[in-house]
Design a protein around this motif. Structure first.
Motif, PDB file in Angstrom:
ATOM      1  N   THR A 246       0.845  -1.193   0.000  1.00 45.84           N
ATOM      2  CA  THR A 246       0.000   0.000   0.000  1.00 45.84           C
ATOM      3  C   THR A 246       0.883   1.247   0.000  1.00 45.84           C
ATOM      4  O   THR A 246       1.768   1.388   0.857  1.00 45.84           O
ATOM      5  CB  THR A 246      -0.925   0.032   1.237  1.00 45.84           C
ATOM      6  N   ARG A 251      -2.300  14.669  -0.757  1.00 47.34           N
ATOM      7  CA  ARG A 251      -2.545  15.699  -1.763  1.00 47.34           C
ATOM      8  C   ARG A 251      -2.425  17.097  -1.141  1.00 47.34           C
ATOM      9  O   ARG A 251      -2.401  17.257   0.082  1.00 47.34           O
ATOM     10  CB  ARG A 251      -3.950  15.522  -2.369  1.00 47.34           C
ATOM     11  N   ILE A 257      -4.425   9.633  -0.446  1.00 44.10           N
ATOM     12  CA  ILE A 257      -4.714   8.564  -1.407  1.00 44.10           C
ATOM     13  C   ILE A 257      -4.021   7.286  -0.939  1.00 44.10           C
ATOM     14  O   ILE A 257      -2.809   7.285  -0.702  1.00 44.10           O
ATOM     15  CB  ILE A 257      -4.216   8.932  -2.821  1.00 44.10           C
ATOM     16  N   HIS A 258      -4.771   6.226  -0.805  1.00 48.45           N
ATOM     17  CA  HIS A 258      -4.213   4.913  -0.483  1.00 48.45           C
ATOM     18  C   HIS A 258      -4.254   4.064  -1.756  1.00 48.45           C
ATOM     19  O   HIS A 258      -5.334   3.744  -2.262  1.00 48.45           O
ATOM     20  CB  HIS A 258      -5.017   4.239   0.632  1.00 48.45           C
ATOM     21  N   LEU A 259      -3.091   3.730  -2.262  1.00 44.75           N
ATOM     22  CA  LEU A 259      -2.981   2.957  -3.502  1.00 44.75           C
ATOM     23  C   LEU A 259      -2.477   1.553  -3.168  1.00 44.75           C
ATOM     24  O   LEU A 259      -1.356   1.388  -2.677  1.00 44.75           O
ATOM     25  CB  LEU A 259      -1.995   3.646  -4.459  1.00 44.75           C
ATOM     26  N   ARG A 260      -3.335   0.544  -3.386  1.00 45.19           N
ATOM     27  CA  ARG A 260      -3.004  -0.838  -3.035  1.00 45.19           C
ATOM     28  C   ARG A 260      -2.832  -1.666  -4.303  1.00 45.19           C
ATOM     29  O   ARG A 260      -3.729  -1.717  -5.147  1.00 45.19           O
ATOM     30  CB  ARG A 260      -4.107  -1.429  -2.178  1.00 45.19           C
ATOM     31  N   LYS A 261      -1.680  -2.319  -4.447  1.00 43.38           N
ATOM     32  CA  LYS A 261      -1.417  -3.139  -5.625  1.00 43.38           C
ATOM     33  C   LYS A 261      -0.370  -4.201  -5.304  1.00 43.38           C
ATOM     34  O   LYS A 261       0.310  -4.129  -4.274  1.00 43.38           O
ATOM     35  CB  LYS A 261      -0.913  -2.263  -6.779  1.00 43.38           C
ATOM     36  N   VAL A 285      -5.639  -3.128  -8.916  1.00 43.08           N
ATOM     37  CA  VAL A 285      -5.209  -1.911  -8.228  1.00 43.08           C
ATOM     38  C   VAL A 285      -6.411  -1.299  -7.492  1.00 43.08           C
ATOM     39  O   VAL A 285      -7.461  -1.061  -8.103  1.00 43.08           O
ATOM     40  CB  VAL A 285      -4.608  -0.892  -9.203  1.00 43.08           C
ATOM     41  N   LYS A 286      -6.259  -1.074  -6.196  1.00 41.60           N
ATOM     42  CA  LYS A 286      -7.328  -0.481  -5.401  1.00 41.60           C
ATOM     43  C   LYS A 286      -6.909   0.931  -4.974  1.00 41.60           C
ATOM     44  O   LYS A 286      -5.868   1.117  -4.339  1.00 41.60           O
ATOM     45  CB  LYS A 286      -7.589  -1.326  -4.141  1.00 41.60           C
ATOM     46  N   LYS A 287      -7.723   1.901  -5.341  1.00 40.49           N
ATOM     47  CA  LYS A 287      -7.416   3.299  -5.026  1.00 40.49           C
ATOM     48  C   LYS A 287      -8.506   3.847  -4.111  1.00 40.49           C
ATOM     49  O   LYS A 287      -9.699   3.807  -4.440  1.00 40.49           O
ATOM     50  CB  LYS A 287      -7.329   4.108  -6.301  1.00 40.49           C
ATOM     51  N   THR A 288      -8.067   4.347  -2.952  1.00 43.19           N
ATOM     52  CA  THR A 288      -9.019   4.867  -1.956  1.00 43.19           C
ATOM     53  C   THR A 288      -8.621   6.285  -1.584  1.00 43.19           C
ATOM     54  O   THR A 288      -7.460   6.564  -1.278  1.00 43.19           O
ATOM     55  CB  THR A 288      -9.018   3.992  -0.688  1.00 43.19           C
ATOM     56  N   LEU A 289      -9.593   7.181  -1.651  1.00 46.60           N
ATOM     57  CA  LEU A 289      -9.349   8.565  -1.278  1.00 46.60           C
ATOM     58  C   LEU A 289      -9.993   8.858   0.069  1.00 46.60           C
ATOM     59  O   LEU A 289     -11.196   8.641   0.257  1.00 46.60           O
ATOM     60  CB  LEU A 289      -9.935   9.504  -2.345  1.00 46.60           C
TER      61      LEU A 289
END
Length: 290
Positions: A246, A251, A257-261, A285-289
């Motif tokens: 993660t 920003r 932003i949490h970017l999980r891959k 890819v999971k993107k969570t703001l």
């Protein structure tokens, strides 16, 4: 072992087990080719034991021979190095030369390298008075029907007298593979050791492991179709380096932003993904703001 076999026979059970007999025997001319893969060939020889009515299946594996030969060479090298050191000390100042003491040291060396020592004849030559040792010599004399003369050979015992060689061998390998997969899976699922005391929990334990085993065998069946014949443990070790990570980015407006891959697959891992026809980036890819 004979007592155990008697119990199986008494209750009408069938068995295929590894024989613990130290004597190895194998006649290649009487053997049947079971597995014909270069470097992994397996031949078996079926022998009926008249005294017990059992079948002994002597199996020779090229892979096992290579492993055992390497071990034998390593043990022999260490044993001869120890003998050379003991012999060289007889001509050096300040080292043990007393004949009895040398024999005691030789005994300890033989005990330490027992697997190699059994294939050597060692002679300690005393001086004229018999008080000191003059020299130590040795020669390799391989013990008959041992690992040295029959590397890669092992023996199976069974009371299934009407089965042919291939069926016996493949059934045994299936059982050992099943045991290995169960051991691996139960470690992953946290099901070892087993503390269950109630029948319904035992049934649940068996149910979960059987489902997991079917999943494993489905994956391995697909891999074998693509000529990937690795054990489940090897597959696990191959795939364990790829991980989900993660990345956290902040920003300018204060949001995160949490970017999980997944990490990029290594070449060997990509081969397995391709064989299974699934993405080399499991989970996407999971993107969570936030």
């Amino acid at each position: 072992m004979k007592k155990t076999s008697s119990i199986f026979i008494e209750h009408g059970f069938h068995y295929i087990v590894v024989s613990r007999k130290r004597k190895r025997d194998f006649d290649e001319e009487k053997a049947t080719l079971i597995k014909d893969i270069p470097g992994q060939r397996v031949k078996v020889q079926k022998v009926t034991v008249e005294e017990t009515g059992e079948i002994e299946l002597y199996c020779h594996s090229q892979l096992r021979e290579k492993k055992e030969q390497a071990m034998q060479d390593s043990f022999s090298e260490k044993y001869e190095t120890a003998l050379n050191s003991l012999h060289a000390g007889l001509s050096k100042k300040g080292t043990t030369k007393n004949y009895t003491k040398v024999l005691e040291r030789l005994g300890r060396i033989k005990e330490k390298y027992a697997r190699a020592a059994q294939h050597y004849e060692v002679t300690v030559v005393p001086d004229d008075e018999g008080d000191k040792a003059n020299s130590i010599s040795w020669k390799r004399v391989e013990k008959a029907n041992s690992q040295a003369t029959h590397p890669g050979v092992y023996c199976l015992r069974t009371n299934l007298t009407d089965w042919n060689e291939e069926t016996l061998w493949r059934t045994y390998t299936m059982l050992t593979d099943l045991e290995s997969v169960f051991r691996s899976l139960k470690s992953e699922l946290g099901l070892r050791p087993i503390y269950h005391r109630k029948e319904e929990r035992v049934n649940g334990h068996i149910f979960i492991t059987l489902i997991a085993y079917h999943l494993v065998q489905t994956l391995r069946y697909q891999l074998k179709a693509e000529h990937i014949n690795d054990s489940w443990q090897t597959i696990r070790r191959t795939m364990e380096n790829q991980q989900r990570i993660t990345v956290i980015l902040r920003r300018e407006d204060g949001k995160t932003i949490h970017l999980r891959k997944a990490t990029n697959a290594e070449p060997r891992q990509s081969v397995i993904y391709k064989a299974l026809e699934i993405s080399a980036q499991p989970g996407g890819v999971k993107k969570t703001l936030i």
